[in-house]
Write an enzyme that holds these catalytic residues in place. Sequence first.
Site, mmCIF file in Angstrom:
data_model
loop_
_atom_site.group_PDB
_atom_site.id
_atom_site.type_symbol
_atom_site.label_atom_id
_atom_site.label_comp_id
_atom_site.label_asym_id
_atom_site.label_seq_id
_atom_site.Cartn_x
_atom_site.Cartn_y
_atom_site.Cartn_z
ATOM 1 N N PRO A 46 -59.196 -72.981 20.389
ATOM 2 C CA PRO A 46 -58.730 -72.099 19.320
ATOM 3 C C PRO A 46 -57.236 -71.789 19.427
ATOM 4 C CG PRO A 46 -59.846 -70.820 21.020
ATOM 5 C CD PRO A 46 -60.030 -72.270 21.386
ATOM 6 N N GLY A 47 -56.558 -71.816 18.299
ATOM 7 C CA GLY A 47 -55.157 -71.409 18.250
ATOM 8 C C GLY A 47 -55.012 -70.219 17.328
ATOM 9 N N TYR A 66 -46.032 -75.455 4.071
ATOM 10 C CA TYR A 66 -47.390 -75.657 3.544
ATOM 11 C C TYR A 66 -47.679 -74.827 2.303
ATOM 12 C CZ TYR A 66 -48.257 -76.154 8.718
ATOM 13 O OH TYR A 66 -48.235 -76.431 10.046
ATOM 14 N N CYS A 74 -29.743 -72.022 2.594
ATOM 15 C CA CYS A 74 -29.357 -72.746 1.382
ATOM 16 C C CYS A 74 -30.347 -73.849 1.027
ATOM 17 C CB CYS A 74 -27.967 -73.324 1.565
ATOM 18 S SG CYS A 74 -26.817 -72.064 2.110
HETATM 19 C C1 LIG Z 1 -53.451 -77.526 16.514
HETATM 20 C C2 LIG Z 1 -54.587 -77.893 17.372
HETATM 21 C C3 LIG Z 1 -55.516 -76.922 17.759
HETATM 22 C C4 LIG Z 1 -55.471 -75.494 17.274
HETATM 23 O O1 LIG Z 1 -55.697 -75.396 15.909
HETATM 24 P P1 LIG Z 1 -55.874 -73.954 15.225
HETATM 25 O O2 LIG Z 1 -56.075 -74.251 13.804
HETATM 26 O O3 LIG Z 1 -54.595 -73.210 15.486
HETATM 27 O O4 LIG Z 1 -57.034 -73.296 15.879
HETATM 28 C C5 LIG Z 1 -56.522 -77.312 18.617
HETATM 29 N N1 LIG Z 1 -56.628 -78.580 19.066
HETATM 30 C C6 LIG Z 1 -55.751 -79.535 18.704
HETATM 31 C C7 LIG Z 1 -55.928 -80.906 19.223
HETATM 32 C C8 LIG Z 1 -54.710 -79.231 17.846
HETATM 33 O O5 LIG Z 1 -53.857 -80.189 17.476
#
Ligand SMILES: *Cc1c(COP(=O)(O)O)cnc(C)c1O
Length: 411
Positions: A275-276, A313, A339
């Site tokens: 998770p990110g 995005y 700019c």
């Molecule tokens: C970017 C990424 C994540 C995290 O994605 P989120 O949408 O931020 O949870 C996890 N694994 C890989 C391989 C990624 O490239």
Amino acid sequence: MSSFKYNSSELFCENVNLKEIAKDFGTPSYVYSKKAIEENAKAYVNSFDNPKNLACFAVKSLSNISILKIIKDLGCGFDIVSGGELHRVLSIGADPKKIIFSGVGKTEKEIEQGIQTNILSFNVESASELYTIERKAKDLNSSAPISIRINPDIDSGGHDYITTGRKGDKFGISSIQDIFELCRYSSTSQNLNLVGLACHIGSQILDLDGYIKSADKIFELSDQLSKEGIELDFLDLGGGLGVTYEDEVPPVPKELISSLEKKFSGRKERLILEPGRSISANTGVLLTKVEYIKDNFLIVDAAMNDLLRPALYKATHGVCNLDEKKESTKNWNIVGPVCESSDFLAKNVSIEAVEGDYIAINNAGAYGFVMASNYNSRPRACEVLINDDKSSLIRKRETFDDLLELERIND
Ligand SMILES: *Cc1c(COP(=O)(O)O)cnc(C)c1O
């Protein structure tokens, strides 16, 4: 954004008035809530029934070392995509056996770094990469742990730039035959140790279907390998769980983990997630000051170089005035001084504001500061961490001298 609330009509982060932060540290500035970071990381860590399962925080979404340390101390591992990120997580004492190295273009140098560090696994994205890892491991008299990242051909929805699991996206390996060949090859190699299978189908995912389908595909592959005597340590289902930017209602980590652990019950492999955004997004805001008002533009002191997501995005972020005012009927476009016509932070937002007001751009914790650049020779913003009623500077604002630091006049 539960850590960011109005208190007597002024916006607070935990128990700190954000106007004080804007005055003490200047703007633009990123402000994070320690409490929110902890809550979000715990929502993963504490949801696992099987203590061997692991959440590896995607460092690319928010990589300040103070924040990584908080996340590490709660028991998370890390998903990294570069040597620089490996350097970051090692600097805060991350356990190498909780580090997954993802990414389609790992260099020989990065591979060497990962092997020498003894990381948990390289998530391999092509045959060529696999052979390079094998060669490097041989040079180092070692055996490199790898997992194959499959492309399960699943459309997780969302913006084209953030889907990663469809055929034709550059990520993972899509041919089943190639996957088996590489697995078989790895299992006989002296210098490779096949430990898992991985996938990551996209970002800002709002339902669990894609995860369930990916798990099914990955189980099928793992079962077939098992029949051939190849047993895996883990199956990594990636990251990507969405967050609420406007009115989205994503599943919470507990729901994701419960349904996956239910599917995993009776299996030998551990579950890994990466998770990110779902840990980092709602932990931070970008504070900015309204410099000028013209037509329907609020011209602020933050710009696309500080927060690129809207330009990159067409992402939408909620905004609010640090002074709670009644909703205005005027629709503003919030733009920065860079700019470029794509330099906007929000479009068509209805807030009341006058010149000199401070504004918070919400949910800026993920893919915010990490994407900042010096475009237009703008020093990057500072980062501030709030803990209850205390604030600490966790990254200094860059100076003009910093901008020239690495440059030389050629004579
Ligand atoms: C970017 C990424 C994540 C995290 O994605 P989120 O949408 O931020 O949870 C996890 N694994 C890989 C391989 C990624 O490239």
